[in-house]
Every structure is written in C-alpha cells, then in structure tokens.
Design a protein around this motif. Structure first.
Motif, PDB file in Angstrom:
ATOM      1  N   ASN A  85       0.739  -1.172   0.017  1.00 30.06           N
ATOM      2  CA  ASN A  85      -0.195  -0.113   0.004  1.00 30.06           C
ATOM      3  C   ASN A  85       0.823   1.189   0.028  1.00 30.06           C
ATOM      4  O   ASN A  85       1.827   1.384   0.709  1.00 30.06           O
ATOM      5  N   ILE A  86       0.677   2.019  -0.976  1.00 28.32           N
ATOM      6  CA  ILE A  86       1.617   3.221  -1.075  1.00 28.32           C
ATOM      7  C   ILE A  86       0.742   4.298  -0.445  1.00 28.32           C
ATOM      8  O   ILE A  86       0.059   4.953  -1.076  1.00 28.32           O
ATOM      9  N   CYS A  87       0.755   4.471   0.998  1.00 24.84           N
ATOM     10  CA  CYS A  87      -0.097   5.387   1.617  1.00 24.84           C
ATOM     11  C   CYS A  87       0.283   6.591   1.924  1.00 24.84           C
ATOM     12  O   CYS A  87      -0.458   7.468   2.356  1.00 24.84           O
ATOM     13  N   GLY A  88       1.692   6.758   1.582  1.00 22.75           N
ATOM     14  CA  GLY A  88       2.322   8.096   2.116  1.00 22.75           C
ATOM     15  C   GLY A  88       2.368   8.193   3.408  1.00 22.75           C
ATOM     16  O   GLY A  88       2.056   7.513   4.020  1.00 22.75           O
ATOM     17  N   LYS A  89       3.054   9.362   3.661  1.00 29.48           N
ATOM     18  CA  LYS A  89       3.521   9.703   5.156  1.00 29.48           C
ATOM     19  C   LYS A  89       3.583  11.091   5.308  1.00 29.48           C
ATOM     20  O   LYS A  89       3.814  11.897   4.429  1.00 29.48           O
ATOM     21  N   VAL A  90       3.367  11.659   6.510  1.00 32.33           N
ATOM     22  CA  VAL A  90       3.495  13.067   6.947  1.00 32.33           C
ATOM     23  C   VAL A  90       4.947  12.885   7.779  1.00 32.33           C
ATOM     24  O   VAL A  90       4.945  12.243   8.841  1.00 32.33           O
ATOM     25  N   ILE A  91       5.676  14.126   7.632  1.00 29.55           N
ATOM     26  CA  ILE A  91       6.733  14.323   8.672  1.00 29.55           C
ATOM     27  C   ILE A  91       6.531  15.552   9.271  1.00 29.55           C
ATOM     28  O   ILE A  91       6.038  16.608   8.638  1.00 29.55           O
ATOM     29  N   VAL A  92       6.245  15.975  10.560  1.00 27.00           N
ATOM     30  CA  VAL A  92       5.793  17.034  11.302  1.00 27.00           C
ATOM     31  C   VAL A  92       6.740  17.961  12.097  1.00 27.00           C
ATOM     32  O   VAL A  92       7.502  17.089  12.747  1.00 27.00           O
ATOM     33  N   ALA A  93       6.500  19.021  12.129  1.00 27.63           N
ATOM     34  CA  ALA A  93       7.450  19.820  13.119  1.00 27.63           C
ATOM     35  C   ALA A  93       6.359  20.287  14.223  1.00 27.63           C
ATOM     36  O   ALA A  93       5.169  20.679  13.900  1.00 27.63           O
ATOM     37  N   VAL A  94       6.763  20.096  15.540  1.00 30.09           N
ATOM     38  CA  VAL A  94       5.902  20.348  16.594  1.00 30.09           C
ATOM     39  C   VAL A  94       6.363  21.364  17.511  1.00 30.09           C
ATOM     40  O   VAL A  94       5.426  22.161  18.331  1.00 30.09           O
ATOM     41  N   GLN A 111      16.207  17.540  -3.856  1.00 27.37           N
ATOM     42  CA  GLN A 111      17.693  17.331  -4.397  1.00 27.37           C
ATOM     43  C   GLN A 111      17.749  15.910  -4.566  1.00 27.37           C
ATOM     44  O   GLN A 111      18.495  15.381  -5.613  1.00 27.37           O
ATOM     45  N   ASN A 112      16.841  15.118  -3.973  1.00 28.34           N
ATOM     46  CA  ASN A 112      16.820  13.440  -4.398  1.00 28.34           C
ATOM     47  C   ASN A 112      15.872  13.261  -5.287  1.00 28.34           C
ATOM     48  O   ASN A 112      15.409  12.076  -5.735  1.00 28.34           O
ATOM     49  N   GLY A 113      15.456  14.460  -6.057  1.00 27.94           N
ATOM     50  CA  GLY A 113      14.570  14.255  -7.132  1.00 27.94           C
ATOM     51  C   GLY A 113      13.090  13.454  -6.655  1.00 27.94           C
ATOM     52  O   GLY A 113      12.576  12.973  -7.438  1.00 27.94           O
ATOM     53  N   MET A 114      12.602  13.863  -5.509  1.00 32.87           N
ATOM     54  CA  MET A 114      11.456  13.276  -5.040  1.00 32.87           C
ATOM     55  C   MET A 114      10.173  14.371  -5.080  1.00 32.87           C
ATOM     56  O   MET A 114      10.513  15.481  -5.139  1.00 32.87           O
ATOM     57  N   LYS A 115       9.155  13.770  -5.196  1.00 38.96           N
ATOM     58  CA  LYS A 115       7.733  14.537  -5.035  1.00 38.96           C
ATOM     59  C   LYS A 115       7.537  14.837  -3.423  1.00 38.96           C
ATOM     60  O   LYS A 115       7.096  13.686  -2.715  1.00 38.96           O
ATOM     61  N   VAL A 116       7.799  15.844  -3.184  1.00 43.90           N
ATOM     62  CA  VAL A 116       7.493  16.154  -1.556  1.00 43.90           C
ATOM     63  C   VAL A 116       7.079  17.554  -1.673  1.00 43.90           C
ATOM     64  O   VAL A 116       7.276  18.344  -2.265  1.00 43.90           O
ATOM     65  N   SER A 117       6.046  17.785  -0.813  1.00 42.07           N
ATOM     66  CA  SER A 117       5.117  18.969  -0.773  1.00 42.07           C
ATOM     67  C   SER A 117       5.187  19.599   0.820  1.00 42.07           C
ATOM     68  O   SER A 117       5.031  18.523   1.804  1.00 42.07           O
ATOM     69  N   LYS A 118       5.294  20.912   0.811  1.00 40.84           N
ATOM     70  CA  LYS A 118       5.106  21.596   2.370  1.00 40.84           C
ATOM     71  C   LYS A 118       3.519  21.648   2.383  1.00 40.84           C
ATOM     72  O   LYS A 118       2.643  21.921   1.568  1.00 40.84           O
ATOM     73  N   ILE A 119       3.243  21.271   3.735  1.00 38.09           N
ATOM     74  CA  ILE A 119       1.752  21.389   4.030  1.00 38.09           C
ATOM     75  C   ILE A 119       1.769  22.181   5.430  1.00 38.09           C
ATOM     76  O   ILE A 119       2.288  21.880   6.195  1.00 38.09           O
ATOM     77  N   SER A 120       0.451  22.798   5.606  1.00 36.55           N
ATOM     78  CA  SER A 120       0.120  23.517   6.743  1.00 36.55           C
ATOM     79  C   SER A 120      -0.394  22.636   7.966  1.00 36.55           C
ATOM     80  O   SER A 120      -0.803  21.430   7.512  1.00 36.55           O
ATOM     81  N   ALA A 121      -0.409  23.254   9.043  1.00 38.23           N
ATOM     82  CA  ALA A 121      -1.106  22.211  10.054  1.00 38.23           C
ATOM     83  C   ALA A 121      -2.596  21.713   9.730  1.00 38.23           C
ATOM     84  O   ALA A 121      -2.799  20.508  10.415  1.00 38.23           O
ATOM     85  N   GLU A 122      -3.049  22.638   9.180  1.00 41.24           N
ATOM     86  CA  GLU A 122      -4.521  22.365   8.785  1.00 41.24           C
ATOM     87  C   GLU A 122      -4.455  21.010   7.506  1.00 41.24           C
ATOM     88  O   GLU A 122      -5.433  20.233   7.778  1.00 41.24           O
ATOM     89  N   VAL A 131      -3.244  14.465  14.639  1.00 44.71           N
ATOM     90  CA  VAL A 131      -1.801  14.924  14.930  1.00 44.71           C
ATOM     91  C   VAL A 131      -1.981  16.589  14.849  1.00 44.71           C
ATOM     92  O   VAL A 131      -2.930  17.260  14.476  1.00 44.71           O
ATOM     93  N   ARG A 132      -1.213  16.887  16.139  1.00 49.02           N
ATOM     94  CA  ARG A 132      -0.789  18.271  16.501  1.00 49.02           C
ATOM     95  C   ARG A 132       0.203  18.644  16.044  1.00 49.02           C
ATOM     96  O   ARG A 132       1.201  18.371  16.460  1.00 49.02           O
ATOM     97  N   CYS A 133       0.734  19.723  15.200  1.00 45.98           N
ATOM     98  CA  CYS A 133       1.778  20.337  14.700  1.00 45.98           C
ATOM     99  C   CYS A 133       1.756  21.719  14.500  1.00 45.98           C
ATOM    100  O   CYS A 133       0.603  22.373  14.053  1.00 45.98           O
ATOM    101  N   LEU A 134       2.901  22.195  13.927  1.00 47.73           N
ATOM    102  CA  LEU A 134       3.078  23.641  13.219  1.00 47.73           C
ATOM    103  C   LEU A 134       3.032  23.476  11.803  1.00 47.73           C
ATOM    104  O   LEU A 134       2.383  24.516  11.224  1.00 47.73           O
ATOM    105  N   ALA A 135       3.693  22.338  11.290  1.00 53.04           N
ATOM    106  CA  ALA A 135       3.757  22.541   9.734  1.00 53.04           C
ATOM    107  C   ALA A 135       4.099  20.983   9.562  1.00 53.04           C
ATOM    108  O   ALA A 135       4.562  20.162  10.260  1.00 53.04           O
ATOM    109  N   GLY A 136       3.942  20.679   8.164  1.00 57.01           N
ATOM    110  CA  GLY A 136       4.525  19.349   7.911  1.00 57.01           C
ATOM    111  C   GLY A 136       5.142  19.077   6.476  1.00 57.01           C
ATOM    112  O   GLY A 136       4.979  20.061   5.597  1.00 57.01           O
TER     113      GLY A 136
END
Length: 409
Positions: A85-94, A111-122, A131-136
């Motif tokens: 399952n390619i479910c994806g993941k989130v990496i978050v700053a708290v 730099q590693n040629g990946m599809k990665v996007s910045k997302i807001s806490a919302e 999840v409670r965070c400031l950004a991800g």
C-alpha cells in the motif's frame, strides 16, 4: 564447485542471489542461512516501510538505491501479487525550533528528485486528524509491505533459477585454497566456491574477518522497541506519522506506522543491545557484550550522544516516558492505548573513531564482496543492492575468466 556462495539469507542476501541468477543463468549458486527460515532477523523484525529516500545524503548509496528501490519494490510486488500500500506519510514539526529542520528536509527531498510538498498544520490534519503540529511535509511515495513475504518470493525465484537454498547452515570457517577458490566450512558440510558474497547482517563483520577481509568498522547492535495501538485506538493513525529527525542523532525518533496487516506500531526507541540477536531486554551474550565494551568507537559514540542515549534508555524502561514522546505527535494517545509488541535489532556499523557509518558499505576483497553496513532502508533497496553487487563483478577479471569457462560462454 560453486560459482557463487552467498552467506546470509536475509532480504539482501536473497536479492543478491536472485540478481546473480538473472545475470548468470547457468552459474551454480548457493545461499547459506544459519536459521531455520529465511529473512528471520532484521528483515523479519522491521516496520515494513517502503521508504522514499527523503532522509539520505544526495548522491550516496542510500539515496540512490532507496529512490530506485522504492519503484522496483512496488513493481516487484505488482508482478508477483504481493500485498502492498503506497499510503504516503507526513513528517511534522511540533516546535518552532524544528521548522528550519523541516525546511532542510524539504530541500533534501527536492535534491533527491522526490515529489514532496510543504503542508500547513490544517492540511496535516486533513490527512491525519489527530496530529497536532505547526507544519509538515507530505511524502506520497512512502508505502508499506510485508518484507518477509517479499523475501520468500525471492527465495522461490532463486529455486526456479536453479539456485540452491540451505537453511540451518551456519558458517564456521572460510579457507582460501591454492586454486584461487574458497572453502566455506559450515555445520552442514563444506562448500567450495569461486566467489563469496557476505550478506550476513548482524554478523557481517565477523564473516568478513573469516574471509581475511579487513572491515573498517564493527557491527554494534541497537535494539528498537515498539508498542502497538490497541484495536479500538487504531483510528488515531491513518498512514505513517514521523517527527522531524534530530540531525545530531543518527536515528529517526519514535513514530507511528500503519502496518500492512492493519495494526499500528509506535516506536522505535534505540538502545544498545547486549546481544547481536537480543530482541528482549534480558538477552545477553558475553562475547557480543565484551566486543562492544572493549571497542573504543563505542565509548566515543556514547560520549558524543550521552544525553540522547540516556533519554533512549529511560524510554526503554519507562512506558510513561515513551508515551510522552508519542503525545508530541498525537496528544490523545494514553498509556492504556498501547501494548508491547516485537522489537528489532539494527546492525549498525561503527568506526573506531566513534562515527557511525551512515551509508551502505560494500567492501571488495580477494574472491569476495562483503556488505558490511546495510541497515534501513536496505529492505526497500534490496533489489537495487543486489544489482549493484552483480555490477561489481566485472572488476574481478580472474572471476570473469572462471565464469566464462564454467558457463561455457
């Protein structure tokens, strides 16, 4: 007489044998595994993540092999009908202090040629409502799979290629002969081979020494301990949730992983294991323990990361401390929501100067290749590591001559 003998029946050893069989279809190949089943140790005790490659230094083996391995692993699973399952993941700053680290990780992903996007806490909460965070960051290519099933399929394909698989076969000695071959002495008899490939994981440094190679690092085992969310609390985690890793510490920190069977694991911490195959706190082996305690590199590492190491030990013995770490990501998690589950042991190569080997390490020696450091993301990268090892064969001109003779090319 064998053309290739692979020592170690984990996912890397099996992928290497499979790649050799594809490249040299008439070669005589054997895989030796000391356990009674394949992929029993690191492969069988990991979190089952198909990693994206976002964390790794651009241009390094881990970055390149993981990026390519993510795609080849998915392709392999599709071809052989293995559930994934390619479910994806989130990496978050708290915390505010983690926001620059999150930005650095975003840039590394690009730099590693990946599809990665910045997302807001919302936007994080749209994916992971608890999840409670400031950004991800959103990393869509991360997935999950059962790597033991992948490894078992590798084994089946090796047999279809004509390769030999030997379980319950522990290597005890390696002797170089006058005929430019090696005799591998095992608990199930001797195997004479033109070429040896060491994929012994937790014992890769010892096998290298048996082959008279000179590994530049020692394997130090770190146990990763996990909890599992109770069934009624699994709704708290939809995909994979990671904290921003501390760049000053060589592990990713405790996180939440939805497994392919629907369970949700929380962890791991990282503590020194007193046995190379020490999956429990009480496991102890005098030789393994003495090797670490008398190794200068360990004490230099311990001094450098003393504060972090103490926190990991506290988390190992205090469920409350472990829960507090998890609550940084999901405040709703309570101690009663977690039950202990299996632990894993990471075979981490450590240099004498106290530096951890932070990339895959593949060492060449006479008539042999030694995979001396292949922790995570080795499972994700296993197909690519196998290909890379095969691609190193042309460097051995005498081996090529022997192969051409034996294979009647």
């Amino acid at each position: 007489m064998y053309d290739f003998v692979i020592v170690g029946g984990g996912i890397v050893g099996l992928s290497t044998a499979m790649a050799l069989g594809e490249t040299y279809p008439q070669a005589k190949i054997a895989v030796l595994e000391k356990e009674s089943q394949w992929a029993f140790h690191q492969t069988g005790h990991n979190s089952g993540v198909i990693h994206s490659g976002i964390y790794y230094k651009p241009g390094g083996f881990k970055a390149r092999f993981c990026r390519a391995g993510n795609q080849s692993m998915v392709g392999f699973c599709q071809k052989h009908d293995i559930n994934y399952n390619i479910c994806g993941k989130v990496i978050v700053a708290v915390e505010e202090s983690e926001l620059p680290l999150l930005e650095n990780l975003y840039q590394r992903g690009l730099q590693n040629g990946m599809k990665v996007s910045k997302i807001s806490a919302e936007e994080v909460r749209e994916i992971e409502p608890h999840v409670r965070c400031l950004a991800g960051l959103r990393v869509p290519s991360t997935g999950i799979v059962d790597y033991q099933k992948v490894a078992q399929k590798y084994a089946e394909l090796i047999e279809l290629q004509g390769g030999e698989l030997h379980l319950n076969t522990k290597v005890v000695k390696i002797v170089n002969t006058n005929n430019d071959t090696q005799v591998i002495e095992t608990t199930q008899g001797n195997f004479e081979t033109r070429f040896t490939i060491n994929c012994a994981g937790l014992y890769s440094d010892r096998i290298a020494k048996l082959a008279k190679a000179k590994p530049q690092a020692k394997i130090v085992p770190f146990r990763g301990e996990y909890y599992e969310l109770t069934p009624e609390k699994r709704y708290l985690v939809k995909t994979l949730i990671y904290p921003v890793p501390n760049p000053a510490f060589p592990f990713l920190g405790v996180h939440f992983t939805k497994m392919i069977d629907g369970t949700v694991h929380a962890g791991p911490n990282a503590v020194l294991s007193l046995k190379r195959e020490g999956y429990h706190k009480t496991d102890f082996n005098l030789r393994d323990f003495a090797e670490v305690m008398t190794y200068p590199g360990f004490w230099k590492l311990a001094a450098k990361y003393s504060e972090d190491g103490i926190q990991e030990i506290i988390r190992s013995f205090s469920k409350a401390a472990f829960v507090r770490s998890l609550q940084r990501l999901i405040p709703e998690v309570q101690a009663e929501d977690l039950v202990p589950t299996h632990a894993g042991v990471r075979a981490q190569a450590l240099m004498n100067d106290g530096k951890l080997v932070d990339d895959f390490s593949i060492v060449q020696s006479d008539n042999s290749i030694h995979v001396c450091n292949a922790p995570s993301p080795a499972a994700t990268s296993s197909i690519e590591i196998g290909k890379a090892i095969v691609n190193q064969m042309p460097a051995f001109s005498h081996l090529q001559t022997n192969l051409q003779t034996s294979l009647k090319v």
